[in-house]
Design an enzyme around this catalytic site. Structure first.
Site, PDB file in Angstrom:
ATOM      1  N   GLY A  40      30.659   5.542 -21.517  1.00  0.00           N
ATOM      2  CA  GLY A  40      31.443   4.571 -20.760  1.00  0.00           C
ATOM      3  C   GLY A  40      31.570   3.214 -21.409  1.00  0.00           C
ATOM      4  O   GLY A  40      31.251   3.010 -22.587  1.00  0.00           O
ATOM      5  N   GLY A 197      30.192 -15.908 -15.242  1.00  0.00           N
ATOM      6  CA  GLY A 197      29.254 -14.850 -14.914  1.00  0.00           C
ATOM      7  C   GLY A 197      28.554 -14.368 -16.172  1.00  0.00           C
ATOM      8  O   GLY A 197      28.638 -15.007 -17.231  1.00  0.00           O
ATOM      9  N   ALA A 198      27.882 -13.238 -16.084  1.00  0.00           N
ATOM     10  CA  ALA A 198      27.110 -12.739 -17.225  1.00  0.00           C
ATOM     11  C   ALA A 198      27.975 -12.540 -18.459  1.00  0.00           C
ATOM     12  O   ALA A 198      27.593 -12.926 -19.576  1.00  0.00           O
ATOM     13  CB  ALA A 198      26.415 -11.433 -16.841  1.00  0.00           C
ATOM     14  N   ILE A 199      29.165 -11.946 -18.304  1.00  0.00           N
ATOM     15  CA  ILE A 199      30.025 -11.684 -19.461  1.00  0.00           C
ATOM     16  C   ILE A 199      30.459 -12.986 -20.119  1.00  0.00           C
ATOM     17  O   ILE A 199      30.344 -13.157 -21.338  1.00  0.00           O
ATOM     18  CB  ILE A 199      31.261 -10.855 -19.043  1.00  0.00           C
ATOM     19  CG1 ILE A 199      30.849  -9.454 -18.592  1.00  0.00           C
ATOM     20  CG2 ILE A 199      32.256 -10.742 -20.193  1.00  0.00           C
ATOM     21  CD1 ILE A 199      31.982  -8.625 -18.006  1.00  0.00           C
ATOM     22  N   ALA A 284      37.109 -13.845 -18.380  1.00  0.00           N
ATOM     23  CA  ALA A 284      35.888 -13.172 -17.933  1.00  0.00           C
ATOM     24  C   ALA A 284      35.685 -13.447 -16.450  1.00  0.00           C
ATOM     25  O   ALA A 284      34.683 -14.010 -16.028  1.00  0.00           O
ATOM     26  CB  ALA A 284      34.689 -13.651 -18.748  1.00  0.00           C
ATOM     27  N   VAL A 285      36.685 -13.046 -15.671  1.00  0.00           N
ATOM     28  CA  VAL A 285      36.685 -13.351 -14.239  1.00  0.00           C
ATOM     29  C   VAL A 285      36.319 -12.124 -13.402  1.00  0.00           C
ATOM     30  O   VAL A 285      36.777 -11.966 -12.276  1.00  0.00           O
ATOM     31  CB  VAL A 285      38.054 -13.905 -13.797  1.00  0.00           C
ATOM     32  CG1 VAL A 285      38.273 -15.287 -14.371  1.00  0.00           C
ATOM     33  CG2 VAL A 285      39.193 -12.970 -14.215  1.00  0.00           C
ATOM     34  N   HIS A 459      -3.416 -12.471 -22.223  1.00  0.00           N
ATOM     35  CA  HIS A 459      -3.270 -13.773 -22.889  1.00  0.00           C
ATOM     36  C   HIS A 459      -3.344 -13.580 -24.399  1.00  0.00           C
ATOM     37  O   HIS A 459      -4.181 -12.817 -24.873  1.00  0.00           O
ATOM     38  CB  HIS A 459      -4.392 -14.714 -22.441  1.00  0.00           C
ATOM     39  CG  HIS A 459      -4.390 -16.031 -23.160  1.00  0.00           C
ATOM     40  ND1 HIS A 459      -3.530 -17.046 -22.831  1.00  0.00           N
ATOM     41  CD2 HIS A 459      -5.142 -16.479 -24.205  1.00  0.00           C
ATOM     42  CE1 HIS A 459      -3.743 -18.077 -23.623  1.00  0.00           C
ATOM     43  NE2 HIS A 459      -4.737 -17.755 -24.468  1.00  0.00           N
TER      44      HIS A 459
END
Length: 480
Positions: A40, A197-199, A284-285, A459
């Site tokens: 995909g 956004g992320a993109i 990128a909407v 740690h």
């Protein structure tokens, strides 16, 4: 017509191929219809290739800051745009082949073509107009052509595509979607990104690191709108420190195309306008579900706001038809699609899986600094009526982060003050996309602050900020 399948899945993306493999494991006769590429958008044009690009940018950043680590990098430091893109595409190609191998291994048939549900229990597959990217040597044996196929259960996993705004349509040359942004013929010197956004933010981070002047325009008051406001504000300051121009409460109202660039007209919340010039623009909407040409309207499958309505098991309002992944609505994330696919198939088998709980789905943005979260934001927790305890711990107090040269970060935890239940966790900083799963597991195990406080964190690690944040919520932080 071939013998009926128990399960036929339309779409071979993360949700589709994972559902197919799980179905095969459970003994179902299974097929996947795919028109172009297994894996995909995520594997071929999204999650994976963008991470390869961002990795190149990360190394380029370190090369340019070698002296910060006591190192000497003599000579000119540069990059080969074609080679950067080639590496990204090679990574996708390798994984694409891997999906084909997995389907073949699990004896899942792959049908190349475009599917329409002609009636309940029947799918008509026509020849695809696109050329399959899958190497034929790895295509599973079975049905590979057009025709009609019967299936007791049909799972729609057709994904989504970039959303297009009227008047601001991408043209593939001056105005890009993420497709063109991943394979530029040359790297632009200036870039306007519509949407934070992320993109949008990942591409802003990538192109800025590679030297472009980047402007991000966001119609909402906050960048990374789904994230906790405090984390988004922290990230914004770091992006602006890197030289990214960010304009919130602003929208693009029009673009004028030049021979090798665009002029965008912007309007802020007060109605004031300005123009911004750039060599290229990325739209990128968001994305829109691929619900068209599947025969859904004729079958009466419920569609709302451009996506298929499905319950926590992927069931639609029509018996025998299911929907998973992006086409079934937000959050539109590959790991959500995969999990939905497994739940859907197990429900068909009668295994009584737990329905999808969207509050447990982590979100990650692979910019610099990284952003990761799960559960409720502070604002959403208060809106839901919770009395909250908030813990915060900055990376500047963490030894590993300082040693890595990555002191800019913050871990924030949100608890129900009455029960100690972990309601949400939000992180910004180095490698937080790898760390957030610790909080995801804690929430799935119904962990309270007591278990987290009593857990021993190794740690030196950045994960210690997680521990300190929990301690801080209860007034017990040691290093703050």
């Amino acid at each position: 017509m071939a013998d009926p399948y128990d399960i036929l899945i339309i779409g071979g993306g993360p949700g589709g191929y994972v559902a197919a493999i799980r179905a095969a494991q459970l003994g179902f006769k299974t097929a996947v219809v795919e028109r172009e590429h297994l894996g995909g958008i995520c594997l071929n044009w999204g999650c994976i290739p963008t991470k390869a690009l961002l990795r190149s940018a990360e190394i380029f950043h370190y090369l340019n800051h070698a002296k910060d680590y006591g190192l000497i990098a003599d000579g000119t430091i540069g990059f080969d745009p074609a080679a950067v893109v080639k590496r990204s595409r090679a990574v996708s190609g390798q994984l694409n082949s891997g999906v084909g191998f997995l389907l073949k291994k699990n004896k899942v048939d792959v049908i190349w073509g475009e599917a329409t549900i002609s009636k309940p229990g029947e799918v008509w597959v026509s020849a695809s107009k696109k050329t399959p990217m899958q190497p034929q040597a790895l295509v599973p044996k079975g049905v590979l052509g057009a025709g009609a196929y019967e299936a007791k259960n049909i799972i729609i996993a057709t994904g989504a595509r970039p959303r297009v705004l009227p008047g601001l349509e991408p043209d593939g040359r001056l105005v890009w979607t993420y497709f063109e942004a991943m394979v530029p013929d040359r790297f632009p010197k200036s870039l306007l990104i519509m949407g934070s956004g992320a993109i949008g933010i990942e591409f802003a981070s990538f192109y800025r690191t590679m030297g472009a002047e980047v402007t991000v325009v966001e119609i909402l008051p906050q960048i990374l709108p789904v994230e906790d406001a405090e984390i988004a504000a922290f990230a914004r300051k770091r992006f602006e420190k890197q030289g990214i121009t960010i304009l919130t409460s602003t929208k693009v109202t029009g673009i004028e195309k030049k021979s090798d660039g665009i002029v965008a007209t912007l309007e802020d919340a007060d109605g004031a306008t300005r123009t911004v010039e750039a060599e290229r623009m990325i739209s990128a909407v968001g994305v829109a579900g691929n619900v068209e040409n599947l025969g859904l309207e004729q079958l009466g499958v419920a569609i709302e706001r451009g996506v298929i309505t499905a319950d926590g098991f992927g069931r639609t309002n029509v018996d025998g038809i299911y929907a998973i992944g992006d086409v079934a609505g937000p959050p539109m994330l590959a790991h959500k699609a995969e999990h939905e696919g497994v739940i859907c198939v197990e429900a068909i088998k009668g295994l009584n899986p737990h329905p999808l709980d969207k509050t447990m789905i982590p979100g990650c943005t692979y910019c610099n600094p990284q952003v990761a979260s799960v559960g409720l934001t502070e604002a959403k927790a208060k809106e839901a009526g919770f009395e909250v305890k908030i813990g915060r711990f900055p990376f500047i107090g963490n030894g590993k982060a300082i040693a890595l040269g990555e002191p800019d970060g913050l871990t924030k935890t949100i608890f129900d003050a009455k029960t100690g239940k972990l309601l949400g966790a939000h992180m910004v900083g180095a490698e937080v996309t790898e760390l957030i799963q610790g909080f995801v597991v804690a929430m799935n195990c119904e962990t309270t602050e007591a278990e987290l406080i009593n857990s021993i964190f190794p740690h030196p690690t950045i994960s210690e900020t997680m521990h300190e944040s929990v301690l801080d919520a209860y007034g017990r932080a040691i290093h703050k």
